[in-house]
Design a protein around this motif. Structure first.
Motif, mmCIF file in Angstrom:
data_model
loop_
_atom_site.group_PDB
_atom_site.id
_atom_site.type_symbol
_atom_site.label_atom_id
_atom_site.label_comp_id
_atom_site.label_asym_id
_atom_site.label_seq_id
_atom_site.Cartn_x
_atom_site.Cartn_y
_atom_site.Cartn_z
ATOM 1 N N PRO A 82 0.821 -1.224 0.000
ATOM 2 C CA PRO A 82 0.000 0.000 0.000
ATOM 3 C C PRO A 82 0.847 1.263 0.000
ATOM 4 N N ASN A 83 0.356 2.302 -0.682
ATOM 5 C CA ASN A 83 0.952 3.622 -0.505
ATOM 6 C C ASN A 83 0.310 4.271 0.724
ATOM 7 N N LEU A 84 0.720 5.473 1.047
ATOM 8 C CA LEU A 84 0.261 6.070 2.302
ATOM 9 C C LEU A 84 -1.227 6.389 2.285
ATOM 10 N N ASP A 85 -1.768 6.752 1.125
ATOM 11 C CA ASP A 85 -3.205 6.984 1.028
ATOM 12 C C ASP A 85 -3.973 5.685 1.262
ATOM 13 N N GLU A 86 -3.458 4.590 0.716
ATOM 14 C CA GLU A 86 -4.120 3.296 0.884
ATOM 15 C C GLU A 86 -3.984 2.788 2.314
ATOM 16 N N VAL A 87 -2.843 3.058 2.955
ATOM 17 C CA VAL A 87 -2.691 2.719 4.374
ATOM 18 C C VAL A 87 -3.771 3.414 5.195
#
Length: 265
Positions: free
Chosen positions: A136-141
């Motif tokens: 995951p990228n930070l938005d997905e996290v």
């Protein structure tokens, strides 16, 4: 034998992300790429103008057709728009004896939603538990765990929150933070910090798809997870550096940069 890698993802008509990016990456890294199309998007350098998911039975039939006859050495997932698709693909992966790289795609590079809010719980409880590596990228996290990362030091907390859902490894992509492009790979006991210089290049469409496919390709060739992720990071860093303008918006990374960089690459 050339290793076989299967991508389960959406089609990007502009060719920069999704199935198209996955197959280009696999070719560049010396594996045989195969595909299960989960959705069709009308997409270009400016954004996503439309998306249509395929029926679950069509996705399941594609997957079984490939795996039962050809076999796979790694699976990578991308856009799985609905809870029904997430759950069906998770079930298929659970029955497949191969490492799985899960890219929990939530939004496009342009901010367009690619995952229904109702599917988030299925991602947490069905898909992440079957992941060898979740990316995951930070938005997905934030979308999946509620943990918001504003600094490099907070990436450990994000990784712990993702690992709590069951993947063997979490790769937290810190590309949205200022400074160097820093990612954290961990299985909860060992940590690997991967750093690369940030290139002054806005043509980065497809980076997430490309990285996950590169990891899957390296795993299919028999590399352990830390080595596979490090090699994938190096490949993507070069692809970002070589990213090029396409249309009127954000261009893609260059999946074939090594072919143009000379035999020493």
């Amino acid at each position: 034998m050339i290793p076989n890698v299967l991508t389960v993802a959406g089609s990007d008509s502009g060719g920069g992300a999704g199935i198209q990016a996955d197959l280009k990456t696999m070719l560049a890294l010396g594996v045989h790429g195969m595909s299960v199309v989960t959705a069709v998007t009308a997409q270009n350098s400016l954004g996503v103008q439309g998306a249509w998911e395929l029926p679950v039975e069509a996705v399941r039939a594609q997957y079984r057709s490939v795996v039962d006859d050809i076999g796979v050495q790694a699976v990578k997932t991308g856009m799985l728009a609905s809870a029904e698709l997430v759950e069906a693909v998770a079930e298929l992966i659970a029955e497949t004896d191969a490492p799985a790289v899960i890219d929990p795609v939530g939004v496009s590079k342009h901010g367009d939603a690619l995952l229904a809010a109702s599917a988030l719980d299925s991602v947490r409880t069905k898909l992440l538990p079957v992941a060898t590596v979740a990316t995951p990228n930070l938005d997905e996290v934030a979308q999946i765990t509620g943990v918001r990362v504003a600094s490099e030091g907070e990436m450990r907390q994000a990784a712990a929150a993702v690992l709590a859902y069951g993947p063997r490894w979490a790769l937290i992509k810190g590309g949205h933070l200022p400074g160097d492009a820093v990612d954290l790979l961990t299985d909860g006991s060992e940590e690997h910090w991967l750093r690369a210089p940030r290139h002054d290049n806005r043509h980065t469409h497809g980076t997430g798809c490309t990285l996950a496919s590169a990891i899957a390709s390296q795993l299919a060739k028999g590399q352990p997870v830390p080595e596979a992720v490090a090699a994938a990071k190096e490949y993507v860093t070069g692809a970002v550096a070589a990213g090029f303008a396409l249309g009127g918006g954000i261009g893609p990374v260059d999946h074939g940069w090594r072919f143009r960089a000379g035999p020493e690459r």
